[in-house]
Design an enzyme around this catalytic site. Sequence first.
Site, mmCIF file in Angstrom:
data_model
loop_
_atom_site.group_PDB
_atom_site.id
_atom_site.type_symbol
_atom_site.label_atom_id
_atom_site.label_comp_id
_atom_site.label_asym_id
_atom_site.label_seq_id
_atom_site.Cartn_x
_atom_site.Cartn_y
_atom_site.Cartn_z
ATOM 1 N N ASP A 188 0.862 -1.182 0.000
ATOM 2 C CA ASP A 188 0.000 0.000 0.000
ATOM 3 C C ASP A 188 0.896 1.228 0.000
ATOM 4 O O ASP A 188 2.001 1.216 0.542
ATOM 5 C CB ASP A 188 -0.917 -0.014 1.225
ATOM 6 C CG ASP A 188 -2.112 0.909 1.077
ATOM 7 O OD1 ASP A 188 -2.206 1.601 0.047
ATOM 8 O OD2 ASP A 188 -2.941 0.934 1.995
ATOM 9 N N ASP A 230 -7.780 -7.220 1.799
ATOM 10 C CA ASP A 230 -6.811 -7.213 2.899
ATOM 11 C C ASP A 230 -7.483 -6.618 4.114
ATOM 12 O O ASP A 230 -8.400 -5.802 3.997
ATOM 13 C CB ASP A 230 -5.574 -6.365 2.553
ATOM 14 C CG ASP A 230 -5.847 -4.874 2.746
ATOM 15 O OD1 ASP A 230 -5.467 -4.333 3.809
ATOM 16 O OD2 ASP A 230 -6.485 -4.249 1.861
ATOM 17 N N CYS A 286 -11.551 -27.514 10.892
ATOM 18 C CA CYS A 286 -10.372 -26.743 10.499
ATOM 19 C C CYS A 286 -9.111 -27.593 10.624
ATOM 20 O O CYS A 286 -8.957 -28.365 11.582
ATOM 21 C CB CYS A 286 -10.251 -25.494 11.376
ATOM 22 S SG CYS A 286 -8.862 -24.419 10.915
ATOM 23 N N CYS A 307 -5.950 -26.209 10.679
ATOM 24 C CA CYS A 307 -4.813 -25.392 11.106
ATOM 25 C C CYS A 307 -4.122 -26.039 12.304
ATOM 26 O O CYS A 307 -4.693 -26.893 12.995
ATOM 27 C CB CYS A 307 -5.251 -23.967 11.440
ATOM 28 S SG CYS A 307 -6.077 -23.776 13.037
ATOM 29 N N CYS A 334 -6.128 -25.834 15.656
ATOM 30 C CA CYS A 334 -7.265 -26.748 15.817
ATOM 31 C C CYS A 334 -6.821 -28.202 15.900
ATOM 32 O O CYS A 334 -7.471 -29.021 16.555
ATOM 33 C CB CYS A 334 -8.254 -26.557 14.666
ATOM 34 S SG CYS A 334 -9.135 -24.978 14.751
ATOM 35 N N HIS A 344 -5.428 -19.603 13.601
ATOM 36 C CA HIS A 344 -6.715 -20.163 13.162
ATOM 37 C C HIS A 344 -7.485 -19.171 12.291
ATOM 38 O O HIS A 344 -8.024 -19.550 11.238
ATOM 39 C CB HIS A 344 -7.567 -20.559 14.360
ATOM 40 C CG HIS A 344 -8.989 -20.829 13.980
ATOM 41 N ND1 HIS A 344 -9.387 -21.975 13.336
ATOM 42 C CD2 HIS A 344 -10.108 -20.048 14.100
ATOM 43 C CE1 HIS A 344 -10.681 -21.917 13.087
ATOM 44 N NE2 HIS A 344 -11.148 -20.760 13.537
#
Length: 388
Positions: free
Chosen positions: A93, A268, A306, A308, A311, A337
């Site tokens: 940005d 984003d 999930c 991840c 988890c 997560h």
Amino acid sequence: MSSPLTFQLLATDGAARAGLLQTRRGPVETPVFMPVATHAGFCLHTVDEAESVGAKLILSNAYHLMLRPGREVFEKLGGIHRFMSWNGSVLTDSGGYQIFSLPNDRQISEKGAVFTNPHDHHRHLLSPETSIAMQQAIGSEIMMVLDVCINATSTEGPTRLAMEQTHRWALRSLAAHQLRETGQALFAIVQGGSFEPLRTESAQSLTAHPFDGFAIGGLAVGEAREVRDAITGHTARLLPEGRPRYLMGVGTPIDLLESVRLGIDMFDCVIPTKMAQQGFAYTFAGKLRLSRREYRLSDQPLDAECDCSTCVRFSRGYIQHQISGRHHLGVKLIGIHNLRHYQVLMGRLRQAILDGRFEAEYQQLKPALSGVRRGLRGRGSSKSTPRP
């Protein structure tokens, strides 16, 4: 100058789009959510963890990196990828929103924005040219033009002035970009506040020039959600079909769901990690607040579906212990997560578009993504309840 970025639109379902964005660092499937590594890094997460959740494209901020560590560091050390040890793609940005956030310490003129560096108290000029030079030193795959951000609730007169200056700065950014072949893409930013005629004028003005993609800026800065969705949908319809569309600074899972439906490809926001700091975890059955005592005895993962690392290894009870004790580990685990949840959400929406069943997926996801899940009831139960 040929574009260093290609975008292939693979499928549409209504206004929703599934595509493939090809940067010099490889392919990025869209719709895509970009985790925010503002200072060339995440607050509590490593780049390996960002990679593990499935991120291929992240966002850093040229304004902050200009102030510290500075342009010479990136020139000396070989750009942001080597500096932060990130192999994926980076979008930078330009700093327009950060300038907007300094109402008491910045002077905006045609030349650019003058402000005080909070680290050394020196005065700095951020202009379209210096912003491009900084982003070229950083070496991001996608650069953003410097824009004039204004509160979305501003009246039409000031909004028009800011929009017109954004257009002039965009063309100066484009000219500076075209002076050097760096292999980087440049996106323009459509402004115009909450006024559809101004958004139309801005889109028509900017799409007449060879930008590699187009962003919708100036939203999530004070307007109502209904206004944001109306402006997003209106503006998206005006942008070229064959160029990526990026909605800046948005947002929550429900924001992403609604905006993909309106034809947006890129997003984003700091919300996944910011909300983790407050103990909130996003799931496909609703939002969990892990500071609540009823999670103390739960041996369930945050989300049984999930994959991840949080988890797979940790229970809600353990995370509740960490969060209630204000330990950084709890924030880190929820953040991992949440970042994975956003990537999985984008993947689900993309596949639904490719399969021609986006509307059914939208109707299935909307109730849970709009609400807050409470208590220890089984999976699937729910109870309903800013740009950074």
